[in-house]
Design an enzyme around this catalytic site. Structure first.
Site, PDB file in Angstrom:
ATOM      1  NE  ARG A  55      -4.745  -1.433   1.029  1.00  0.00           N
ATOM      2  CZ  ARG A  55      -5.403  -0.757   1.374  1.00  0.00           C
ATOM      3  NH1 ARG A  55      -5.346   0.083   1.793  1.00  0.00           N
ATOM      4  NH2 ARG A  55      -6.288  -2.129   1.828  1.00  0.00           N
TER       5      ARG A  55
ATOM      6  NE  ARG B  49     -18.861  -2.414  -7.642  1.00  0.00           N
ATOM      7  CZ  ARG B  49     -18.415  -2.439  -7.266  1.00  0.00           C
ATOM      8  NH1 ARG B  49     -17.419  -3.352  -7.678  1.00  0.00           N
ATOM      9  NH2 ARG B  49     -17.737  -1.625  -6.843  1.00  0.00           N
TER      10      ARG B  49
ATOM     11  NE  ARG C 272     -20.705  -4.106  -4.089  1.00  0.00           N
ATOM     12  CZ  ARG C 272     -21.094  -5.711  -3.398  1.00  0.00           C
ATOM     13  NH1 ARG C 272     -21.187  -6.212  -1.706  1.00  0.00           N
ATOM     14  NH2 ARG C 272     -21.025  -6.751  -4.186  1.00  0.00           N
TER      15      ARG C 272
END
Ligand SMILES: [Zn+2]
Length: 216
Positions: free
Chosen positions: A89, A123, A156
């Site tokens: 990361r 989505r 979501r």
């Protein structure tokens, strides 16, 4: 032994591509996202922490991610290799990783921001059984209704334009310096991810001279 890192923004098909590679090259697929999801589903302490951070549209702390990946790498006997998704990361993690593991390459799936927005905002998820839909690629037969269980389809919590803009900003700020580190070592294969799943998979295998995918 084959060792890869895969990077790509949400919606780039990163998880799908990693799974296809892992399946028939017998690589261990270490996905930070999958590990987080497992923890959220099983209501672990880590899961609760992750849920709060993601709902605010942010990325989980580097330290948490690092400890998870270190544990997994240390506990495995690596016969065939691995493909890591979601790690490293930051620059320090990347340097450590390059010193510890002799990697074959970094697969960088490239998708323009506008295309990410188009894909992610399309989505949907069944509120009842959890099946995924996509209004571009996988539409339900009846609008707003799950084909399997008849439940209502929802987005979501973090799939809205505002949260996505935050994630895109975080992603670029975080990924650019990493890609530069890997590029210096000439590890990076930047692959155009606007193409079909099969075409992207083929491009990855061509680049690294990997065997063609076994078809059943
Ligand atoms: Zn359903």
């Amino acid at each position: 032994m084959r060792k890869f890192i895969i990077t790509g923004i949400q919606g780039s098909g990163k998880g799908t591509q990693a799974k296809l590679l892992a399946e028939d090259l017998e690589l261990e697929h270490l996905s930070v996202g999958d590990i987080f999801r497992w923890n959220v589903q099983h209501r672990t302490k880590l899961g609760a922490q992750v849920k709060r951070i993601i709902a605010a549209g942010h990325l989980v702390d580097d330290d948490i991610v690092e400890s998870i990946i270190r544990d997994r790498l240390a506990s495995h006997d690596w016969n065939y290799g691995f493909i890591i998704d979601g790690f490293p990361r930051n620059a320090a993690q990347a340097e450590f990783f390059l010193e510890s593991y002799d990697i074959d390459g970094v697969i960088n799936l490239h998708l323009p921001d506008e295309e990410v927005q188009r894909r992610v905002l399309a989505r949907r998820l069944c509120g009842q059984c959890g099946l995924d839909y996509n209004l571009i690629a996988h539409r339900p037969q009846r609008e707003g209704t799950c084909d399997v269980c008849g439940g209502g389809l929802v987005s979501r919590a973090d799939d809205n334009a505002e949260a996505l803009a935050v994630r895109l900003g975080d992603y670029h700020a975080q990924t650019r310096p990493l890609i530069e580190i890997f590029q210096r070592k000439e590890y990076v294969a930047t692959i155009d991810a606007t193409r079909s799943v099969d075409e992207v998979q083929m491009a990855i295998r061509d680049y690294f001279s990997l065997p063609a995918r076994l078809t059943v």
